[in-house]
Design an enzyme around this catalytic site. Structure first.
Site, short mmCIF file in Angstrom:
data_model
loop_
_atom_site.label_atom_id
_atom_site.label_comp_id
_atom_site.label_asym_id
_atom_site.label_seq_id
_atom_site.Cartn_x
_atom_site.Cartn_y
_atom_site.Cartn_z
N ASP A 186 -1.96 5.74 -5.44
CA ASP A 186 -2.18 4.92 -4.25
C ASP A 186 -2.57 3.50 -4.64
OD1 ASP A 186 -2.81 3.86 -1.83
OD2 ASP A 186 -4.40 5.27 -1.34
N ASP A 204 0.82 -1.21 0.00
CA ASP A 204 0.00 0.00 0.00
C ASP A 204 0.86 1.26 0.00
OD1 ASP A 204 -1.96 1.91 0.40
OD2 ASP A 204 -2.24 1.43 2.52
#
Length: 519
Positions: free
Chosen positions: A302, A115
């Site tokens: 992201d 992430d």
């Protein structure tokens, strides 16, 4: 998880990972597996938004955004197989990607989301006794590791549905064939049960900057660089968006894989360390500028967000152009009906757009922009309290109308045409649930959505931004765009929908992000 109105939940659908052998000098490849997307699984897996915070309800937006509100809390070129650590990823529903790591000696295996929107590593702890979710996932057992070191400092990470809490520990972490020594990570002892009960992953491995690391823990990527485990201080992502064929994608630590992109990367500088943040110069729908980012918009790329999130003003225009479901806002329609002609006349009179809604009386003005009356606003990191009782909605809709009208006037539309268009946009305000359905038979007529980054246009075709979902034996199509409004200014979150179309390089050494067409 910001102040203001509640934001739509971001689709969070996850994947399993298999670790393939890497090279001796630090390439880790994680292959992705494909699974059909079903509606029940999608609804169960996505996170819901918090009531008290108004930002995209994705798990990792807590630390940086809370801090901003003052709340507590390498070069392009061929990469040979031995140029980095390649981690193969699995693909779950074209919505999220995760891979396998090991913690401890001998390694205890966990599937984690890689992430770039957070900076901590956490996995469930064997001491997690009271969260049901822990019983359905692998748990770290410190007593079985010869390299475990006690830390004990408490940790608490806020997500959309609650928080993951626990304590820090230290141990070796294995990714592919490399071992990161003495890595601080969080043993989670409490998880939001509903969120993680159905998750396809055990934990999260953050690849963001140290500035947003909870507990000031040194992120695992920093240690990979500091311990000279990678050839170059870069890592790159390739996501395979075909959920039915081949591997799901890969992360390459220390280099790039030339097979997975075309041409050369366009690089833009990181403008703010925390998330991988940079500037977007324009957003276009069907080749026409929306006008919203004419002065520049902040964006983050992201890997932990499934969709593309952007300001409601633009998402409503996207919804209108692609025929996505919205909600009919009578308040929005009232602003257009009562103030539409006045707004147009003020624009034609060259009134400063940021002051129009305050001059009409729907917003306050703080010297640089209109601000919703009676609502806290962040301006240059200072929280100001503005006295009035007018609703946030009327101000927001007025500000949207100004942007929409400016865009339409550049196309030489009449007043009647402009007002009719704005009225239709009011019906396309994104649903609070965040997902917008579209007609699967209309993809051929949908426009290209374009992000101008670093002076280059990055196009997304309908087949790239529409997610196809199996639902009761039939197929449903979901827009890959959801709404996100941030108090400190417009912010785009370019998640997996964008990264699936564009191979992405995170250049830590030169503080820049690069994009090239995925192959």
């Amino acid at each position: 998880m910001k102040m203001g109105r509640a934001f739509p939940a971001c689709l969070l659908l996850l994947t399993l990972v298999v670790c393939l052998p890497g090279s001796a000098n630090g390439l880790v490849r994680i292959g992705l597996k494909k699974r059909p997307l079903d509606r029940n699984g999608r609804l169960a897996a996505r996170l819901s938004h918090p009531e008290e915070l108004g930002v995209l309800a994705a798990r990792k937006y807590g630390p940086l955004l809370r801090d901003s509100l003052g709340l507590e809390h390498g070069p392009d070129g061929p990469a040979e197989p031995d140029d980095g650590n390649i981690v193969a990823l699995k693909n779950y529903m074209n919505a999220q990607y995760f891979g396998e790591i090991g913690i401890g000696s001998p390694p205890q295996n966990f599937t984690v989301v890689f992430d770039t929107g957070s900076s901590n590593l956490w996995v469930p702890s064997s001491k997690c006794y009271f969260s049901v979710a822990c019983f359905f996932h692998a748990k770290y057992k410190s007593g079985r590791s010869s390299t475990y070191q006690k830390n004990g400092k408490t940790a608490n990470i806020h997500y959309g549905t609650g928080s993951v809490s626990g304590f820090f520990s230290q141990d070796h972490v294995t990714i592919g064939d490399i071992v990161i020594k003495d890595q601080a990570f969080i043993e989670a002892t409490r998880e939001p049960s509903i969120t993680f009960l159905v998750a396809k992953f055990d934990g999260i491995l953050g690849l963001g900057f140290e500035e947003i690391s909870v507990g000031n823990a040194v992120p695992i990527w920093y240690n990979m660089v500091n311990q000279s485990l990678v050839k170059e201080p870069i890592f790159s992502f390739w996501f395979n968006r075909n959920a039915n064929e081949g591997e799901g994608g890969e992360i390459v630590f220390g280099g790039t894989d030339r097979e997975h992109y075309k041409g050369e990367h366009v690089y833009v500088p990181v403008t703010k360390k925390g998330y991988w943040q940079f500037d977007v110069e324009d957003v276009l729908v069907g080749g026409q500028t929306t006008g919203f980012c004419s002065g520049g918009c902040a964006a983050i790329v992201d890997s932990g967000t499934s969709l593309i999130a952007g300001p409601t003003t633009v998402i409503a225009e996207v919804n209108q152009k692609i025929g996505a479901d919205g909600v009919v806002s009578q308040q929005c329609k009232a602003v257009v009906a009562q103030y539409g002609e006045t707004i147009m006349n003020m624009i034609l009179a060259k009134e400063e757009p940021a002051k129009i809604c305050s001059k009409i009386g729907l917003c306050a003005f703080n010297g640089t922009q209109g601000v919703s009356l009676g609502i806290k606003s962040v301006v240059d990191n200072q929280v100001e309290k503005l006295d009035s009782g007018l609703s946030n909605g009327m101000c927001s809709y007025c500000e949207m109308a100004v942007v929409w009208m400016q865009s339409q006037l550049t196309q030489n539309k009449t007043l009647e045409q402009v007002l009719n268009y704005l009225d239709e946009l009011c019906e396309r305000i994104p649903s609070p649930m965040g997902e917008s359905a579209v007609d699967c038979n209309s993809l051929s007529s949908m426009p290209v959505i374009t992000f101008n980054i670093g002076g280059r246009n990055f196009d997304l075709r309908p087949e790239q931004y529409i997610l196809k979902v199996a639902s009761g034996g039939s197929e449903q199509c979901i827009s890959g765009f959801t709404a996100l409004d941030v108090p400190q200014g417009p912010l785009w979150v370019l998640g997996d929908v964008f990264m699936g179309a564009y191979h992405t390089v995170f250049d830590y050494g030169n503080l820049r992000v690069g994009f090239a067409e995925a192959a």
